[in-house]
Write a protein that holds these residues in place. Sequence first.
Motif, short mmCIF file in Angstrom:
data_model
loop_
_atom_site.label_atom_id
_atom_site.label_comp_id
_atom_site.label_asym_id
_atom_site.label_seq_id
_atom_site.Cartn_x
_atom_site.Cartn_y
_atom_site.Cartn_z
N UNK A 62 0.81 -1.22 0.00
CA UNK A 62 0.00 0.00 0.00
C UNK A 62 0.84 1.27 0.00
N UNK A 63 2.01 1.23 0.66
CA UNK A 63 2.90 2.39 0.64
C UNK A 63 3.51 2.59 -0.74
N UNK A 74 -1.18 3.06 -13.72
CA UNK A 74 -2.39 2.32 -13.37
C UNK A 74 -1.97 1.20 -12.40
N UNK A 75 -2.51 1.23 -11.21
CA UNK A 75 -2.06 0.34 -10.14
C UNK A 75 -3.15 -0.65 -9.77
N UNK A 76 -2.73 -1.92 -9.66
CA UNK A 76 -3.62 -2.98 -9.19
C UNK A 76 -3.02 -3.58 -7.93
N UNK A 77 -3.77 -3.59 -6.85
CA UNK A 77 -3.34 -4.21 -5.59
C UNK A 77 -4.07 -5.53 -5.43
N UNK A 117 -7.97 6.16 -4.38
CA UNK A 117 -7.97 6.78 -5.71
C UNK A 117 -6.85 6.25 -6.58
N UNK A 118 -7.20 5.87 -7.79
CA UNK A 118 -6.20 5.40 -8.74
C UNK A 118 -5.77 3.97 -8.56
N UNK A 119 -6.41 3.24 -7.64
CA UNK A 119 -6.00 1.87 -7.35
C UNK A 119 -7.20 0.93 -7.53
#
Length: 287
Positions: A20-21, A31-34, A46-48
């Motif tokens: 997450x950090x 573009x971020x995928x967790x 936002x943005x995840x």
Amino acid sequence: MTAPAPRRIVLTGATGQIAPLVARHLTSRHRVVLTSRTPWRGAPRPGVTHVTCDYDVYESLVDVFRGADALFVVTNDPTRPEHDRNVVRAAVEASVGHLVKLSAAAVLDSAAHDLITEWQRANEERVKESGIPWTMVQPRSFMSHALGWAPGIRSSGITHALHPHSRNACVAPEDIAEVSALLLGDTGHHFRSYQLTGPQPLSAHEQSAVLSRVLGRPLRCRELTPEEAHTRYTRRYSPAMADALIASAGRQLAGAKAQTTDTVERLTGRPATTFAQWAAGHRDRFA
């Protein structure tokens, strides 16, 4: 000059400390995928995009990893090595462009043969043999391990440690995350390993003194016997993990974890976070 195109970056370990950090450093540009094994129950970020994956079924990982320019690999259970195999296998099938593996500094210690270190060594070899460009992030112990003292500090003003005068060049999770974000998808860091430490080695006794100053109250660090430490560890981990942590503490007592590096400063352009700075930034977690 045209700005670089946004990359699709997948981060495993959404419910852990580091991923997450890392995401915070990436969302304004990529573009971020967790991903995580359990559903995300926090507020939307936002943005995840959050995706739940079954690490026991590599096919479920392939769909998430497909099209990823870079993948940040975090696994946390050495008793489940199939998860690590599935992550790398899925990354290969999904044609991931770059693997950044969160490993551990202990892999460089020829005297370290405990369960956790051998597991991380095997993970590094698996990544290196995958055929995907890789980068290893090898941090020393996290400063945030001190948060385990918070209940005792609040209730009695006491911290506990095995070998409390042995020193560890522990590193702030925020520093690990910033470095990792810089590495992801950057071809200039392919096939390199980076050992991360804090700016100075500190003992549990010295960390307790720092926390005492930050909190403005006296604290006492009590030494645990190996038996007491093992009992505490097994409340949270398996007996095999507890044995590994005892062995790790023994190497620290021998001085194996006191060496520092300047890697954080070289890569970020700023000094590594001191324990005093980290503690002041997390004061509310102890108060």
